[in-house]
Design a protein around this motif. Structure first.
Motif, PDB file in Angstrom:
ATOM      1  N   MET A   1       0.840  -1.191   0.000  1.00  0.00           N
ATOM      2  CA  MET A   1       0.000   0.000   0.000  1.00  0.00           C
ATOM      3  C   MET A   1       0.884   1.253   0.000  1.00  0.00           C
ATOM      4  SD  MET A   1      -2.682   1.076   2.921  1.00  0.00           S
ATOM      5  CE  MET A   1      -3.958   2.203   2.567  1.00  0.00           C
ATOM      6  N   THR A   2       0.601   2.164  -0.892  1.00  0.00           N
ATOM      7  CA  THR A   2       1.331   3.422  -0.978  1.00  0.00           C
ATOM      8  C   THR A   2       0.691   4.435  -0.043  1.00  0.00           C
ATOM      9  OG1 THR A   2       1.887   2.980  -3.274  1.00  0.00           O
ATOM     10  CG2 THR A   2       2.049   5.237  -2.549  1.00  0.00           C
ATOM     11  N   THR A   3       1.507   5.084   0.760  1.00  0.00           N
ATOM     12  CA  THR A   3       0.992   6.093   1.673  1.00  0.00           C
ATOM     13  C   THR A   3       1.356   7.476   1.164  1.00  0.00           C
ATOM     14  OG1 THR A   3       1.292   4.573   3.522  1.00  0.00           O
ATOM     15  CG2 THR A   3       0.935   6.882   4.062  1.00  0.00           C
ATOM     16  N   LYS A   4       0.317   8.257   0.912  1.00  0.00           N
ATOM     17  CA  LYS A   4       0.483   9.623   0.420  1.00  0.00           C
ATOM     18  C   LYS A   4       0.099  10.579   1.537  1.00  0.00           C
ATOM     19  CE  LYS A   4      -0.960  10.451  -3.763  1.00  0.00           C
ATOM     20  NZ  LYS A   4      -1.816  10.766  -4.933  1.00  0.00           N
ATOM     21  N   ALA A   5       0.927  11.606   1.717  1.00  0.00           N
ATOM     22  CA  ALA A   5       0.676  12.616   2.746  1.00  0.00           C
ATOM     23  C   ALA A   5       0.610  13.991   2.103  1.00  0.00           C
ATOM     24  CB  ALA A   5       1.771  12.582   3.803  1.00  0.00           C
ATOM     25  N   VAL A   6      -0.095  14.894   2.755  1.00  0.00           N
ATOM     26  CA  VAL A   6      -0.198  16.280   2.316  1.00  0.00           C
ATOM     27  C   VAL A   6       0.344  17.178   3.416  1.00  0.00           C
ATOM     28  CG1 VAL A   6      -1.808  18.157   1.756  1.00  0.00           C
ATOM     29  CG2 VAL A   6      -2.189  15.877   0.815  1.00  0.00           C
ATOM     30  N   TYR A   7       1.221  18.083   3.015  1.00  0.00           N
ATOM     31  CA  TYR A   7       1.720  19.121   3.918  1.00  0.00           C
ATOM     32  C   TYR A   7       1.260  20.439   3.320  1.00  0.00           C
ATOM     33  CZ  TYR A   7       5.160  22.005   6.479  1.00  0.00           C
ATOM     34  OH  TYR A   7       5.774  22.953   7.257  1.00  0.00           O
ATOM     35  N   ALA A   8       0.302  21.080   3.975  1.00  0.00           N
ATOM     36  CA  ALA A   8      -0.340  22.277   3.422  1.00  0.00           C
ATOM     37  C   ALA A   8       0.036  23.527   4.182  1.00  0.00           C
ATOM     38  CB  ALA A   8      -1.858  22.096   3.445  1.00  0.00           C
ATOM     39  N   GLY A   9       0.015  24.642   3.467  1.00  0.00           N
ATOM     40  CA  GLY A   9       0.256  25.940   4.061  1.00  0.00           C
ATOM     41  C   GLY A   9       0.300  26.997   2.973  1.00  0.00           C
TER      42      GLY A   9
END
Length: 142
Positions: A1-9
């Protein structure tokens, strides 16, 4: 399973603290999206396109980091991108308290998305100084 993360700002401008958090997160997840908020209400120094270009240059050497602009609600963007994690940087107890409250609300609305808090290696004073220098340089160009 590929884990995608978002770092927003808003990343206006991107700082060493932002870069540090992104690079450390890039070692934890298969892919990271730097989600740059349009945030016109904050009256950013740089346009969205400029902030995207600066971030892309900063992470050109990091293949699992993608930079995208967005507007609207962050959690809608996260879901559209198929991400399972939101990364947030915290500089102080005040930041943590605010982010912790948001995380609790989002956990009720979007239980499938986790929120990860990372402390910044560079202080908010340095980030404030970077912002001030950018503002002064931009005013001098006018």
């Amino acid at each position: 399973m590929t884990t995608k993360a978002v770092y927003a700002g808003t990343f206006d401008p991107i700082t060493l603290g932002h870069e540090d958090i992104t690079r450390r997160a890039a070692t934890l997840f298969d892919s990271i999206i730097i989600a740059i908020a349009d945030s016109k209400s904050k009256k950013p120094l740089f346009t969205l396109d400029e902030r995207i270009a600066i971030a892309r240059e900063a992470f050109a050497d990091t293949p699992n980091v993608e930079v995208m602009g967005f507007s609207g609600i962050l959690m809608n963007f996260v879901r559209q991108q198929g991400a399972r994690v939101v990364v947030r940087g915290v500089r102080s107890v005040t930041d943590f308290d605010y982010e912790f409250q948001l995380a609790g609300m989002n956990r009720n609305l979007y239980p499938e998305v986790e929120k990860i808090f990372r402390s910044e290696e560079h202080t908010s004073e340095l980030q404030s100084l970077a912002y001030l220098v950018c503002r002064l340089l931009l005013e001098k160009k006018k």
